[in-house]
Scaffold this motif. Structure first.
Motif, PDB file in Angstrom:
ATOM      1  N   LEU A 267      39.997  52.465 -20.195  1.00 51.92           N
ATOM      2  CA  LEU A 267      39.642  52.114 -18.823  1.00 51.92           C
ATOM      3  C   LEU A 267      38.200  52.507 -18.522  1.00 51.92           C
ATOM      4  N   LEU A 268      37.784  53.645 -19.082  1.00 50.02           N
ATOM      5  CA  LEU A 268      36.400  54.072 -18.885  1.00 50.02           C
ATOM      6  C   LEU A 268      35.441  53.061 -19.514  1.00 50.02           C
ATOM      7  N   GLU A 269      35.771  52.619 -20.720  1.00 51.12           N
ATOM      8  CA  GLU A 269      34.922  51.609 -21.368  1.00 51.12           C
ATOM      9  C   GLU A 269      34.929  50.305 -20.575  1.00 51.12           C
ATOM     10  N   LEU A 270      36.094  49.961 -20.039  1.00 48.90           N
ATOM     11  CA  LEU A 270      36.201  48.747 -19.238  1.00 48.90           C
ATOM     12  C   LEU A 270      35.313  48.833 -17.999  1.00 48.90           C
ATOM     13  N   SER A 271      35.314  50.001 -17.363  1.00 51.99           N
ATOM     14  CA  SER A 271      34.481  50.168 -16.156  1.00 51.99           C
ATOM     15  C   SER A 271      32.996  50.070 -16.502  1.00 51.99           C
ATOM     16  N   LYS A 272      32.643  50.591 -17.683  1.00 50.71           N
ATOM     17  CA  LYS A 272      31.246  50.489 -18.126  1.00 50.71           C
ATOM     18  C   LYS A 272      30.866  49.031 -18.390  1.00 50.71           C
ATOM     19  N   LEU A 273      31.805  48.265 -18.984  1.00 52.23           N
ATOM     20  CA  LEU A 273      31.547  46.837 -19.222  1.00 52.23           C
ATOM     21  C   LEU A 273      31.396  46.084 -17.918  1.00 52.23           C
ATOM     22  N   ASP A 274      32.232  46.415 -16.943  1.00 53.14           N
ATOM     23  CA  ASP A 274      32.126  45.737 -15.641  1.00 53.14           C
ATOM     24  C   ASP A 274      30.800  46.061 -14.957  1.00 53.14           C
ATOM     25  N   ALA A 275      30.375  47.304 -15.099  1.00 55.73           N
ATOM     26  CA  ALA A 275      29.087  47.683 -14.519  1.00 55.73           C
ATOM     27  C   ALA A 275      27.949  46.905 -15.186  1.00 55.73           C
ATOM     28  N   GLU A 276      28.047  46.753 -16.498  1.00 58.90           N
ATOM     29  CA  GLU A 276      27.018  46.016 -17.224  1.00 58.90           C
ATOM     30  C   GLU A 276      27.063  44.528 -16.873  1.00 58.90           C
ATOM     31  N   LEU A 277      28.274  43.989 -16.718  1.00 63.95           N
ATOM     32  CA  LEU A 277      28.393  42.579 -16.310  1.00 63.95           C
ATOM     33  C   LEU A 277      27.795  42.359 -14.920  1.00 63.95           C
ATOM     34  N   SER A 278      27.952  43.334 -14.037  1.00 68.53           N
ATOM     35  CA  SER A 278      27.342  43.237 -12.699  1.00 68.53           C
ATOM     36  C   SER A 278      25.823  43.257 -12.801  1.00 68.53           C
ATOM     37  N   ARG A 279      25.309  44.114 -13.684  1.00 69.49           N
ATOM     38  CA  ARG A 279      23.857  44.167 -13.875  1.00 69.49           C
ATOM     39  C   ARG A 279      23.348  42.848 -14.472  1.00 69.49           C
ATOM     40  N   ILE A 280      24.132  42.284 -15.410  1.00 72.38           N
ATOM     41  CA  ILE A 280      23.744  41.001 -16.007  1.00 72.38           C
ATOM     42  C   ILE A 280      23.713  39.909 -14.954  1.00 72.38           C
ATOM     43  N   ALA A 281      24.725  39.893 -14.070  1.00 70.31           N
ATOM     44  CA  ALA A 281      24.776  38.891 -13.004  1.00 70.31           C
ATOM     45  C   ALA A 281      23.581  39.032 -12.071  1.00 70.31           C
ATOM     46  N   HIS A 282      23.235  40.266 -11.735  1.00 69.34           N
ATOM     47  CA  HIS A 282      22.072  40.496 -10.868  1.00 69.34           C
ATOM     48  C   HIS A 282      20.793  40.066 -11.573  1.00 69.34           C
ATOM     49  N   ARG A 283      20.693  40.419 -12.855  1.00 69.43           N
ATOM     50  CA  ARG A 283      19.492  40.073 -13.614  1.00 69.43           C
ATOM     51  C   ARG A 283      19.315  38.556 -13.717  1.00 69.43           C
TER      52      ARG A 283
ATOM     53  N   ILE B 277      20.909  35.900 -21.577  1.00 69.43           N
ATOM     54  CA  ILE B 277      21.824  36.470 -20.583  1.00 69.43           C
ATOM     55  C   ILE B 277      23.232  35.925 -20.786  1.00 69.43           C
ATOM     56  N   ASP B 278      23.322  34.622 -21.052  1.00 73.92           N
ATOM     57  CA  ASP B 278      24.633  34.013 -21.274  1.00 73.92           C
ATOM     58  C   ASP B 278      25.294  34.600 -22.524  1.00 73.92           C
ATOM     59  N   ARG B 279      24.486  34.827 -23.565  1.00 77.22           N
ATOM     60  CA  ARG B 279      25.032  35.438 -24.784  1.00 77.22           C
ATOM     61  C   ARG B 279      25.585  36.827 -24.481  1.00 77.22           C
ATOM     62  N   ALA B 280      24.802  37.626 -23.737  1.00 77.50           N
ATOM     63  CA  ALA B 280      25.244  38.978 -23.395  1.00 77.50           C
ATOM     64  C   ALA B 280      26.486  38.933 -22.507  1.00 77.50           C
ATOM     65  N   ARG B 281      26.512  38.000 -21.566  1.00 79.26           N
ATOM     66  CA  ARG B 281      27.674  37.876 -20.680  1.00 79.26           C
ATOM     67  C   ARG B 281      28.941  37.533 -21.478  1.00 79.26           C
ATOM     68  N   GLN B 282      28.806  36.586 -22.389  1.00 75.90           N
ATOM     69  CA  GLN B 282      29.963  36.188 -23.190  1.00 75.90           C
ATOM     70  C   GLN B 282      30.438  37.344 -24.083  1.00 75.90           C
ATOM     71  N   GLU B 283      29.487  38.054 -24.652  1.00 78.07           N
ATOM     72  CA  GLU B 283      29.831  39.176 -25.530  1.00 78.07           C
ATOM     73  C   GLU B 283      30.580  40.254 -24.752  1.00 78.07           C
TER      74      GLU B 283
END
Length: 245
Positions: free
Chosen positions: A11-27, A159-165
């Protein structure tokens, strides 16, 4: 609610991924390449508009040139006709005087028309030079715009590559979580904040607010498989040893 430590780590890793996905969306909506492309596009459109205005002005001048040339040609034809009549000698004194007067008028009219034509031709030459310069500027901006579009496309592709990954990894982690734990996490996220975060000393890793001593003692006393919530933001508080933010 209880959750095994391994589940909490996931769950901790999942929360980190969600945080990164949010940063990717903002970027993705704040790319410098996007700003550069939009700026160049605006410059190109403005330059193209100015060029279009110059071309319209040139068309107007061409119409004036055509009209004046037609008038000058008509005056010359009338002048030639009058001169032919004078040379023929088939005119009386009054006709001769009228013809001479008309010829004088025609000469003045032709001179006036030619002066106007010269002014318009000079103006047209100026505008043509400006149009040529604007055309070169538009072409240069088009080249810059193409390069900016290529840079933007490359940035969006990355960005799309990172989002998909990250999304793929998220799907795998989410599928491996206990359904009840995953549902709790998603409900918390639906409120607009992080669903979970690590306990960082005296602070919640989700909201970054320091937890009071009383609450901290209660949290510390809970069993390691007992899920606890941040008293400030409600996020699942993960007590994972050795975690570094």
């Amino acid at each position: 609610m209880k959750a095994e430590v391994a589940q909490q780590l996931s769950l901790l890793e999942l929360s980190k991924l969600d945080a990164e996905l949010s940063r990717i969306a903002h970027r993705s909506t704040h790319l410098p390449q996007q700003e550069a492309y939009q700026r160049l596009q605006a410059e190109h459109n403005a330059a193209a508009d100015r060029l279009g205005a110059l071309r319209i002005a040139l068309e107007d001048l061409d119409a004036q040139v055509s009209r004046l040339e037609s008038e000058i040609d008509a005056v010359r034809q009338r002048e030639e006709r009058d001169k032919a009549l004078l040379k023929s000698g088939a005119t009386d004194a009054k006709q001769l005087s009228d013809l001479q007067h008309e010829l004088d008028t025609l000469v003045r009219r032709q001179a006036s028309l030619e002066d106007s034509l010269l002014e318009i031709m000079e103006r047209r030459e100026e505008l043509q030079a400006q149009a040529s310069a604007k055309q070169a500027a538009v072409e240069a901006l088009q080249a810059e715009l193409r390069a900016a579009k290529e840079a933007l496309d490359a940035a969006l592709a990355e960005i799309d590559r990172a989002r998909q990954e990250h999304s793929s990894r998220r799907d795998t982690l989410s599928a491996a979580l206990d359904p009840a734990l995953a549902a709790l996490y998603e409900r918390q996220r639906a409120g607009g904040g992080p669903g979970a975060g690590p306990l960082l000393g005296h602070r919640c890793g989700a909201c970054r607010i320091e937890i009071g001593r009383g609450e901290l003692s209660r949290i510390s006393a809970a069993a390691e498989d007992e899920l606890v919530r941040c008293p400030e933001c409600g996020a699942i508080l993960l007590r994972v040893k050795g975690f570094e933010q």
